[in-house]
Design an enzyme around this catalytic site. Structure first.
Site, PDB file in Angstrom:
ATOM      1  N   THR A  45     -56.862 -51.233 133.625  1.00 56.89           N
ATOM      2  CA  THR A  45     -55.870 -50.294 133.128  1.00 56.89           C
ATOM      3  C   THR A  45     -56.143 -49.899 131.676  1.00 56.89           C
ATOM      4  O   THR A  45     -56.748 -50.670 130.944  1.00 56.89           O
ATOM      5  CB  THR A  45     -54.508 -50.998 133.247  1.00 56.89           C
ATOM      6  OG1 THR A  45     -54.244 -51.145 134.622  1.00 56.89           O
ATOM      7  CG2 THR A  45     -53.388 -50.254 132.588  1.00 56.89           C
ATOM      8  N   ARG A  72     -48.815 -49.550 147.237  1.00 52.76           N
ATOM      9  CA  ARG A  72     -48.500 -50.594 146.252  1.00 52.76           C
ATOM     10  C   ARG A  72     -48.359 -49.959 144.862  1.00 52.76           C
ATOM     11  O   ARG A  72     -49.184 -49.149 144.446  1.00 52.76           O
ATOM     12  CB  ARG A  72     -49.607 -51.639 146.252  1.00 52.76           C
ATOM     13  CG  ARG A  72     -49.451 -52.749 145.199  1.00 52.76           C
ATOM     14  CD  ARG A  72     -50.212 -52.435 143.915  1.00 52.76           C
ATOM     15  NE  ARG A  72     -50.277 -53.584 143.018  1.00 52.76           N
ATOM     16  CZ  ARG A  72     -50.723 -53.525 141.761  1.00 52.76           C
ATOM     17  NH1 ARG A  72     -51.134 -52.386 141.270  1.00 52.76           N
ATOM     18  NH2 ARG A  72     -50.750 -54.596 141.010  1.00 52.76           N
TER      19      ARG A  72
HETATM   20  N1  ASP Z   1     -51.768 -53.897 135.750  1.00 52.91           N
HETATM   21  C1  ASP Z   1     -52.482 -53.038 136.638  1.00 52.91           C
HETATM   22  C2  ASP Z   1     -51.813 -53.076 137.992  1.00 52.91           C
HETATM   23  O1  ASP Z   1     -51.425 -54.139 138.425  1.00 52.91           O
HETATM   24  C3  ASP Z   1     -53.917 -53.403 136.820  1.00 52.91           C
HETATM   25  C4  ASP Z   1     -54.712 -53.542 135.573  1.00 52.91           C
HETATM   26  O2  ASP Z   1     -54.162 -53.850 134.511  1.00 52.91           O
HETATM   27  O3  ASP Z   1     -55.929 -53.332 135.628  1.00 52.91           O
HETATM   28  O4  ASP Z   1     -51.762 -52.046 138.637  1.00 52.91           O
END
Ligand code: ASP
Length: 324
Positions: free
Chosen positions: A192, A220
């Site tokens: 992210t 999801r």
């Molecule tokens: N927090 C993000 C999610 O669960 C994933 C990530 O941080 O890469 O969608």
């Protein structure tokens, strides 16, 4: 004038020197520097924290190295579903989109929700219709494609269908550890992107954008578009998170950083440390966050091997790091 500052992240996870060659490392460092300089420029010209974080995350979405916008990870079905949020600490105005499949820049859609809608969170086709009505660019699924994410997805499919964090998957591929017989650590990779800033007026803002976790189930939604979980800003702190989204939702992680400061009088650093090093690990939450307060303090804690991260104060050199 407040000491204006911007901080960014490009995800946390199993990011080790061994899994990275010098050229690749250079690419990440230069990408982070470029984004920080753009945010720094906005703040130096008197721009708002909200504008600085929106532009920083838009640039990170445009960069295929990170799991947001172009370069997003794939769902179990081989499709792309993106989430983003933005919040203005000065007004508590917020906008978010979840499960969007056709927006070039989900963070601009989140910003349009903040600016032009009475609602906070739009999902799926309705989010895309709203973004289109605001003149934002739609793309086909091919736009998000990168060979690296596609290969990660294939390997995750071959590993008992586990969902995994973006940078963990990349590290395992690099180490040659993702043969079909090897279990992939489902908790090891997050890609992210996010930004937090304090502007010259002392106003705070946060923005976060993601493709989610590799091989996630269709539909999801992680912490990223959930205000208070993966993104939060008020007049105490601005926070953007990356990691195992479900645990960040359950601990209301981003809001908790500001709440502990407000109610328990903790410093920004101590509050963020408790969330990342104590509360999240207590439920197997992996990842990190970036946070600023209105005095211009910055903290970038993570409980994984690495986190792509950096910060830049107006008038000072840009700081970028990857490993612990
Ligand atoms: N927090 C993000 C999610 O669960 C994933 C990530 O941080 O890469 O969608």
């Amino acid at each position: 004038m407040q000491p204006a500052v911007i901080a960014i992240h490009g995800g946390a996870g199993t990011i080790t020197r061994a899994a990275m060659d010098a050229a690749r490392e250079r690419e990440y460092i230069e990408a982070l520097q470029h984004v920080l300089q753009a945010g720094q420029r906005i703040l130096a010209e008197g721009g708002s924290a909200l504008d600085a974080v929106t532009e920083a995350v838009r640039l990170l979405e445009e960069c295929p190295l990170f799991n947001a916008g172009k370069g997003a990870v794939l769902t179990h079905a081989g499709t792309y579903e993106l989430d983003a949020a933005v919040m203005d600490g000065a007004t508590l105005a917020a906008g978010a989109v979840a499960c969007v499949t056709r927006l070039r820049n989900p963070v601009l859609a989140a910003r349009a929700v903040l600016d032009h809608s009475e609602h906070v969170l739009f999902a799926g086709a309705g989010a895309e219709a709203f973004a289109q009505s605001q003149g934002l660019e739609l793309v086909g699924p091919d736009y998000y494609f990168t060979q690296a994410r596609h290969d990660q997805w294939q390997r995750a499919l071959g590993n008992a269908g586990m969902a995994l964090l973006d940078h963990d998957g990349a590290a395992l591929v690099a180490q040659g550890k993702t043969q079909a017989s090897d279990p992939i650590d489902p908790d090891s990779k997050f890609g992210t992107v996010g930004a937090v800033a304090c502007d010259g007026r002392g106003n705070l803002a946060a923005a976060t954008s993601t493709g989610g976790v590799t091989n996630k189930q269709v539909g999801r939604v992680g912490d990223t578009p959930v205000i208070g979980a993966g993104c939060y800003a008020d007049d105490v702190a601005a926070v953007s998170a990356t990691g195992t989204g479900e645990m960040f939702i359950r601990t209301v992680a981003a809001h908790d950083v500001a709440a502990q400061m407000r109610y328990a009088g903790l410093s920004l650093e101590e509050s963020a440390r408790r969330v990342v090093m104590e509360k999240l690990p207590a439920i197997n939450g992996r990842g990190g966050l970036i946070a600023v307060d209105r005095a211009g303090n910055v903290t970038l804690p993570f409980n994984t091997e690495g986190m792509y991260r950096g910060f830049a104060r107006v008038g000072e050199a840009v700081n970028v790091s990857i490993y612990g």
